[in-house]
Design an enzyme around this catalytic site. Structure first.
Site, PDB file in Angstrom:
ATOM      1  N   GLU A 231       0.815  -1.214   0.000  1.00 24.98           N
ATOM      2  CA  GLU A 231       0.000   0.000   0.000  1.00 24.98           C
ATOM      3  C   GLU A 231       0.850   1.267   0.000  1.00 24.98           C
ATOM      4  O   GLU A 231       0.504   2.256  -0.647  1.00 24.98           O
ATOM      5  CB  GLU A 231      -0.960   0.000   1.193  1.00 24.98           C
ATOM      6  CG  GLU A 231      -2.060  -1.049   1.112  1.00 24.98           C
ATOM      7  CD  GLU A 231      -2.914  -0.914  -0.146  1.00 24.98           C
ATOM      8  OE1 GLU A 231      -2.948   0.188  -0.736  1.00 24.98           O
ATOM      9  OE2 GLU A 231      -3.551  -1.908  -0.534  1.00 24.98           O
TER      10      GLU A 231
ATOM     11  N   ASP B 242      -9.403   6.039  -2.019  1.00 26.69           N
ATOM     12  CA  ASP B 242      -8.348   6.627  -2.847  1.00 26.69           C
ATOM     13  C   ASP B 242      -9.013   7.264  -4.071  1.00 26.69           C
ATOM     14  O   ASP B 242     -10.236   7.394  -4.141  1.00 26.69           O
ATOM     15  CB  ASP B 242      -7.334   5.559  -3.248  1.00 26.69           C
ATOM     16  CG  ASP B 242      -7.931   4.556  -4.215  1.00 26.69           C
ATOM     17  OD1 ASP B 242      -9.162   4.538  -4.371  1.00 26.69           O
ATOM     18  OD2 ASP B 242      -7.165   3.803  -4.829  1.00 26.69           O
TER      19      ASP B 242
ATOM     20  N   TYR C 169      -6.202   6.644   3.998  1.00 26.12           N
ATOM     21  CA  TYR C 169      -6.363   5.586   2.996  1.00 26.12           C
ATOM     22  C   TYR C 169      -5.632   4.309   3.408  1.00 26.12           C
ATOM     23  O   TYR C 169      -6.215   3.211   3.440  1.00 26.12           O
ATOM     24  CB  TYR C 169      -5.861   6.030   1.600  1.00 26.12           C
ATOM     25  CG  TYR C 169      -5.669   4.816   0.735  1.00 26.12           C
ATOM     26  CD1 TYR C 169      -6.770   4.162   0.193  1.00 26.12           C
ATOM     27  CD2 TYR C 169      -4.409   4.242   0.556  1.00 26.12           C
ATOM     28  CE1 TYR C 169      -6.631   2.981  -0.529  1.00 26.12           C
ATOM     29  CE2 TYR C 169      -4.262   3.070  -0.160  1.00 26.12           C
ATOM     30  CZ  TYR C 169      -5.369   2.448  -0.695  1.00 26.12           C
ATOM     31  OH  TYR C 169      -5.228   1.277  -1.376  1.00 26.12           O
TER      32      TYR C 169
END
Length: 353
Positions: free
Chosen positions: A42, A143, A125
DNA sequence: GACGCGTGGCA
DNA sequence: TTGCCAAGCGT
């Protein structure tokens, strides 16, 4: 109001998740649910395309296969593994955060939202992505993809360029997320945004949730999401030459017939970066073929347009001699100027005369 | 809330 | 060529 459209939420969830389970790309960070691997992926994927990340992720996992390995690694080696990926503070913050996890949480990635949020480099996020993908918690992970997809599905016409719009979409996700499979739901939204519901020319005819999409049904999918461009509030500094001859008349010029303030009239302007202030007198003499008798400052005028700002240094220039008047200019008395359309900024100059 | 932070791909 | 974008975050 967030949105007024309604959709069949259970059916939407099922269609999205079924499509994701079948069509998802096989990616190295999808091999398992290891929170460390999810986390690293991520971070790498922030503002970065999947195809770019894949080799970096694989190489990174070979060098730093576990959270502890990364925590104990030499920082230069970590940065070396990040070389070329960009946004290098991501790498430093990640290692800082991993060390924190070793020290505070026994080297286990926390599944508590607050604890995650306190880790360096873990924003709203990434926090939601780790919670949903690694821990199967029904938390939003909003996102750019998610905002684009949901703005179309629900026809939400908010400006996704605004920071606070993310919170609006987090609230929307809480309304529609699958409690049963939040991981596939969140990833499905992002995968759909990457493969089908793309920024330009979305493949609506292939979309697994087309029947739920209000924007498609209304024929407005091309114009969503709404994303206002950032306009640089550039500053333009000018000298304004209020040229007055010995008869008391002034010189006015007409602006070009295209663009800003087209065809309006103004006192002659010259960009401050095109002529030095101490050469202004010579500039006036040369341009209008007159002798400058006196030059005095008037009050400067600032004018803010929607996309730029003028800062006008105003010079009252007294001249002598027969003036050469260029084609786009007029030689006018103070009274005659009232007949000519001036921009507000130049009206404010006129008031000083 | 705006801005800086990297890079590669695309029209 | 130049802008615009692409799974954001810290300040």
């Amino acid at each position: 109001m967030k949105y007024t459209s309604t959709i069949n939420i259970p059916q939407f969830q099922e269609d999205l998740i079924t499509w994701f389970e079948k069509e998802q790309r096989q990616l190295p960070w999808r091999e398992n649910q290891d929170p460390y691997r999810v986390w690293v992926s991520e971070i790498m994927l922030q503002q970065t395309k999947v195809d770019t990340v894949i080799p970096y992720f694989q190489n990174f996992m070979e060098h730093f296969p576990t959270l502890t390995a990364l925590a104990e690694a030499n920082e230069q080696k970590v940065l070396k593994a990040w070389e070329g990926l960009g946004y290098y503070s991501r790498a430093r913050n990640l290692q800082t955060a991993v060390k924190e996890v070793v020290a505070q949480y026994d080297a286990k990635v926390p599944n508590d939202p607050k604890q995650l949020a306190d880790l360096k480099g873990v924003g709203p996020y990434t926090k939601g992505a780790i919670l949903s993908i690694a821990f199967d918690k029904a938390e939003p992970a909003v996102d750019g993809n998610v905002m684009r997809v949901l703005s179309r599905i629900l026809r939400i016409e908010e400006d996704i360029a605004k920071a606070k719009t993310r919170k609006t979409f987090e609230s929307v996700v809480r309304d529609v997320i699958s409690e049963e499979n939040p991981s596939a739901f969140n990833q499905g939204l992002m995968e759909l945004g990457a493969l089908v519901c793309t920024p330009k020319k979305p493949s609506c005819l292939l979309c697994p949730v087309q029947e739920h999409c209000v924007a498609f049904s209304d024929g407005v999918e091309q114009s969503l999401p709404i994303k206002k461009k950032k306009i640089k509030q550039s500053l333009h500094t000018y000298f304004v030459l209020v040229v007055q001859d010995d008869a008391g008349n002034y010189l006015l010029e007409q602006r070009p017939d295209q663009g800003l303030l087209a065809q309006l009239w103004q006192f002659p302007m010259v960009k401050a970066d095109e002529v030095d202030e101490k050469h202004l007198s010579a500039y006036v003499q040369e341009k209008f073929d007159v002798n400058v008798v006196e030059m005095k400052d008037l009050e400067p005028v600032k004018h803010v347009f929607s996309h730029l700002t003028w800062f006008l240094n105003v010079k009252h220039v007294t001249v002598k001699g027969d003036m050469t008047v260029p084609g786009h200019m007029e030689h006018l008395s103070k009274e005659e100027i009232k007949q000519y359309p001036l921009p507000v900024s130049h009206q404010n100059i006129y008031k000083q005369l």
